[in-house]
Design a protein around this motif. Structure first.
Motif, PDB file in Angstrom:
ATOM      1  N   SER A   1      -1.043   2.871  53.650  1.00 12.58           N
ATOM      2  CA  SER A   1      -1.303   1.710  52.807  1.00 12.58           C
ATOM      3  C   SER A   1      -0.028   1.228  52.143  1.00 12.58           C
ATOM      4  O   SER A   1       0.801   2.034  51.718  1.00 12.58           O
ATOM      5  CB  SER A   1      -2.316   2.067  51.722  1.00 12.58           C
ATOM      6  N   GLY A   2       0.084  -0.083  52.014  1.00 13.22           N
ATOM      7  CA  GLY A   2       1.231  -0.641  51.313  1.00 13.22           C
ATOM      8  C   GLY A   2       1.068  -0.548  49.814  1.00 13.22           C
ATOM      9  O   GLY A   2       2.039  -0.529  49.067  1.00 13.22           O
ATOM     10  N   THR A   3      -0.180  -0.455  49.343  1.00 19.54           N
ATOM     11  CA  THR A   3      -0.459  -0.440  47.915  1.00 19.54           C
ATOM     12  C   THR A   3       0.111   0.794  47.247  1.00 19.54           C
ATOM     13  O   THR A   3       0.883   0.703  46.282  1.00 19.54           O
ATOM     14  CB  THR A   3      -1.983  -0.463  47.689  1.00 19.54           C
ATOM     15  N   ASP A   4      -0.246   1.942  47.732  1.00 21.52           N
ATOM     16  CA  ASP A   4       0.113   3.189  47.048  1.00 21.52           C
ATOM     17  C   ASP A   4       0.621   4.261  47.992  1.00 21.52           C
ATOM     18  O   ASP A   4       0.777   5.407  47.593  1.00 21.52           O
ATOM     19  CB  ASP A   4      -1.112   3.724  46.294  1.00 21.52           C
ATOM     20  N   GLY A   5       0.860   3.878  49.237  1.00 20.17           N
ATOM     21  CA  GLY A   5       1.352   4.859  50.195  1.00 20.17           C
ATOM     22  C   GLY A   5       0.298   5.830  50.672  1.00 20.17           C
ATOM     23  O   GLY A   5       0.618   6.817  51.340  1.00 20.17           O
ATOM     24  N   ASP A   6      -0.955   5.536  50.343  1.00 19.03           N
ATOM     25  CA  ASP A   6      -2.030   6.406  50.803  1.00 19.03           C
ATOM     26  C   ASP A   6      -2.052   6.447  52.330  1.00 19.03           C
ATOM     27  O   ASP A   6      -1.757   5.453  52.986  1.00 19.03           O
ATOM     28  CB  ASP A   6      -3.361   5.880  50.274  1.00 19.03           C
ATOM     29  N   THR A   7      -2.397   7.603  52.862  1.00 16.03           N
ATOM     30  CA  THR A   7      -2.427   7.757  54.312  1.00 16.03           C
ATOM     31  C   THR A   7      -3.809   8.211  54.772  1.00 16.03           C
ATOM     32  O   THR A   7      -4.537   8.880  54.038  1.00 16.03           O
ATOM     33  CB  THR A   7      -1.382   8.770  54.796  1.00 16.03           C
TER      34      THR A   7
END
Length: 126
Positions: free
Chosen positions: A52-58
């Motif tokens: 994710s670009g938002t929080d780097g969640d994968t």
């Protein structure tokens, strides 16, 4: 021109490793979700991992958890997929894709992704 270019595919033996790269041009990856997908002839395209670009969640597909790692290098405007302990079933054409939205990434539906690369072939074989 907006573009994604994959590289790093190849032929590898079972148990081996590869690192795929997805280089973006014409836009900055920072704020957008990036996904990796793979496809085998005769089968539906499968989501492998996304960041994710938002929080780097994968997110990872169950079939690759613990073996694949997705990462970003914002300075290089590139996303990587590190693939370890490769298995026969990992064979396929691997695509990266960008979703031009600032929200958590998902692996389905893949129609959420707006821009696709041309793919790179990964073959796991003896």
């Amino acid at each position: 021109q907006l573009q994604l270019v994959e590289s790093g595919g190849g032929l590898v033996q079972p148990g081996g490793s590869l690192r795929l790269s997805c280089k973006a041009s014409g836009f900055t990856l920072d704020y957008f979700g990036i996904g990796w997908f793979r496809q085998v002839p005769g089968k539906e395209r499968e989501g492998v991992s996304c960041s994710s670009g938002t929080d780097g969640d994968t997110v990872y597909a169950d079939s690759v958890k613990g073996r694949f790692t997705i990462s970003r290098d914002d300075a290089k405007n590139t996303v990587y997929l590190e693939m370890n302990s490769l298995q026969f079933l990992d064979t396929g054409v691997y695509f990266c894709a960008a979703e031009f939205a600032n929200r958590k990434c998902v692996l389905r539906p893949d129609r959420r992704y707006d821009l696709w690369g041309q793919g790179t072939q990964v073959t796991v074989s003896l």
